[in-house]
Design a protein around this motif. Structure first.
Motif, mmCIF file in Angstrom:
data_model
loop_
_atom_site.group_PDB
_atom_site.id
_atom_site.type_symbol
_atom_site.label_atom_id
_atom_site.label_comp_id
_atom_site.label_asym_id
_atom_site.label_seq_id
_atom_site.Cartn_x
_atom_site.Cartn_y
_atom_site.Cartn_z
ATOM 1 N N ALA A 68 -20.825 -6.264 19.304
ATOM 2 C CA ALA A 68 -21.586 -7.509 19.382
ATOM 3 C C ALA A 68 -20.646 -8.553 19.974
ATOM 4 O O ALA A 68 -19.447 -8.526 19.729
ATOM 5 N N GLY A 69 -21.206 -9.455 20.764
ATOM 6 C CA GLY A 69 -20.373 -10.466 21.398
ATOM 7 C C GLY A 69 -19.693 -9.926 22.647
ATOM 8 O O GLY A 69 -19.967 -8.794 23.081
ATOM 9 N N SER A 70 -18.822 -10.720 23.224
ATOM 10 C CA SER A 70 -18.141 -10.289 24.439
ATOM 11 C C SER A 70 -16.757 -10.920 24.528
ATOM 12 O O SER A 70 -16.500 -11.994 23.981
ATOM 13 N N LEU A 71 -15.872 -10.221 25.231
ATOM 14 C CA LEU A 71 -14.539 -10.733 25.553
ATOM 15 C C LEU A 71 -14.568 -11.162 27.005
ATOM 16 O O LEU A 71 -14.926 -10.372 27.885
ATOM 17 N N GLN B 29 -10.494 -19.243 21.686
ATOM 18 C CA GLN B 29 -10.220 -19.399 23.111
ATOM 19 C C GLN B 29 -8.724 -19.547 23.335
ATOM 20 O O GLN B 29 -8.027 -20.177 22.534
ATOM 21 N N ILE B 30 -8.247 -18.954 24.416
ATOM 22 C CA ILE B 30 -6.838 -19.037 24.776
ATOM 23 C C ILE B 30 -6.737 -19.638 26.173
ATOM 24 O O ILE B 30 -7.403 -19.177 27.102
ATOM 25 N N LYS B 31 -5.915 -20.661 26.306
ATOM 26 C CA LYS B 31 -5.736 -21.315 27.598
ATOM 27 C C LYS B 31 -4.681 -20.571 28.423
ATOM 28 O O LYS B 31 -3.797 -19.925 27.867
ATOM 29 N N PRO B 32 -4.746 -20.688 29.751
ATOM 30 C CA PRO B 32 -3.739 -20.045 30.605
ATOM 31 C C PRO B 32 -2.331 -20.508 30.233
ATOM 32 O O PRO B 32 -2.087 -21.700 30.037
ATOM 33 N N GLY C 207 -14.168 -16.331 32.320
ATOM 34 C CA GLY C 207 -15.628 -16.363 32.360
ATOM 35 C C GLY C 207 -16.286 -15.039 32.690
ATOM 36 O O GLY C 207 -17.519 -14.948 32.723
ATOM 37 N N MET C 208 -15.495 -13.985 32.931
ATOM 38 C CA MET C 208 -16.060 -12.673 33.262
ATOM 39 C C MET C 208 -15.884 -11.721 32.082
ATOM 40 O O MET C 208 -14.797 -11.612 31.517
ATOM 41 N N ASP C 209 -16.968 -11.038 31.724
ATOM 42 C CA ASP C 209 -16.931 -10.051 30.649
ATOM 43 C C ASP C 209 -15.964 -8.926 31.035
ATOM 44 O O ASP C 209 -16.038 -8.395 32.147
ATOM 45 N N LEU C 210 -15.045 -8.572 30.110
ATOM 46 C CA LEU C 210 -14.073 -7.510 30.409
ATOM 47 C C LEU C 210 -14.754 -6.199 30.782
ATOM 48 O O LEU C 210 -14.203 -5.390 31.524
ATOM 49 N N ARG C 211 -15.966 -5.979 30.276
ATOM 50 C CA ARG C 211 -16.673 -4.727 30.577
ATOM 51 C C ARG C 211 -17.101 -4.653 32.044
ATOM 52 O O ARG C 211 -17.481 -3.591 32.536
ATOM 53 N N GLN C 212 -17.044 -5.774 32.745
ATOM 54 C CA GLN C 212 -17.385 -5.789 34.165
ATOM 55 C C GLN C 212 -16.183 -5.441 35.048
ATOM 56 O O GLN C 212 -16.338 -5.222 36.252
#
Length: 228
Positions: free
Chosen positions: A51-54, A19-22, A58-63
């Protein structure tokens, strides 16, 4: 996330998670073939995890569509490519609507404005394949950084930014990073201890997996141990 380039290939990434913080700067390091560049290209949206998601806030990059992704993430690749056109046009690559003032500000932030303005035609200087060969690598790296800075993106991806830089250019690059640290979330792939130590935290990869995540000094020590 996990990813492989083909069904008969070993995984390029296997169960990578962090995880990376702002506003945080994170260095990703490891030996050749450890999956560093694959990971940063995946964050840039060039590959999709199998597998998994980026997730971004909180929003999937694929969206996200391509325009939203470009507004959110700026990517500076290891290999620098400039197209035939003026320096200003090249800087505007990531933001075609950038004003002259925004272009100047981006060049200034990248520490290259004075060099550009010292050229006979300044920002209107035309560059291409033949002129690029005569330009110092540090100058081209700074132009590539200016491209990222003219973008509204708050996430900056740097893939081996020290590649081909001499000591003086690398020193200037380190100064640039220190200036922008905290204003953007920065993910940097690098094997240089001087770069890794700039980060807030560092991640060490091996054979597609994260083997250590901790302080930059810890990762530098592990890198030096492996190289010994």
């Amino acid at each position: 996330v996990s990813f492989r380039y083909g069904p008969d290939r070993d995984p390029a990434l296997l169960g990578v998670s962090f995880q990376i913080k702002p506003g945080e700067m994170v260095a990703i390091s490891g030996n050749t073939g450890s999956g560093k560049s694959t990971l940063i290209k995946m964050i840039a949206g060039m590959y999709a995890p199998q597998a998994g998601s980026l997730q971004l806030d909180g929003m999937d990059l694929r969206q996200l569509n391509a325009m939203d992704l470009r507004r959110a993430i700026a990517y500076v690749p290891q290999q620098i490519h400039m197209f035939h056109g003026t320096i200003a046009q090249n800087i505007r690559l990531n933001n075609s609507l950038a004003t002259d003032e925004q272009v100047r500000n981006a060049a200034s932030e990248a520490g290259v404005l004075d060099e550009i303005m010292a050229l006979p035609e300044g920002l209107d200087t035309r560059i291409g394949d033949t002129t690029i060969d005569r330009m110092p690598p540090g100058f081209l790296r700074s132009l590539s950084m200016a491209r990222a800075f003219v973008s509204p993106a708050k996430i900056l991806l740097l893939d081996e930014p020290g590649a081909s830089l001499d000591d003086e250019s690398d020193k200037r690059f380190v100064e640039q990073l220190n200036k922008i640290k905290g204003s953007r979330s920065i993910i940097m792939v690098s094997h240089r201890p001087s770069h890794i130590r700039l980060a807030d935290k560092a991640i060490l990869m091996e054979q597609g997996a994260v083997i250590h995540a901790g302080s930059p000094d810890e990762v530098v020590s592990l890198l030096l141990e492996n190289a010994a």
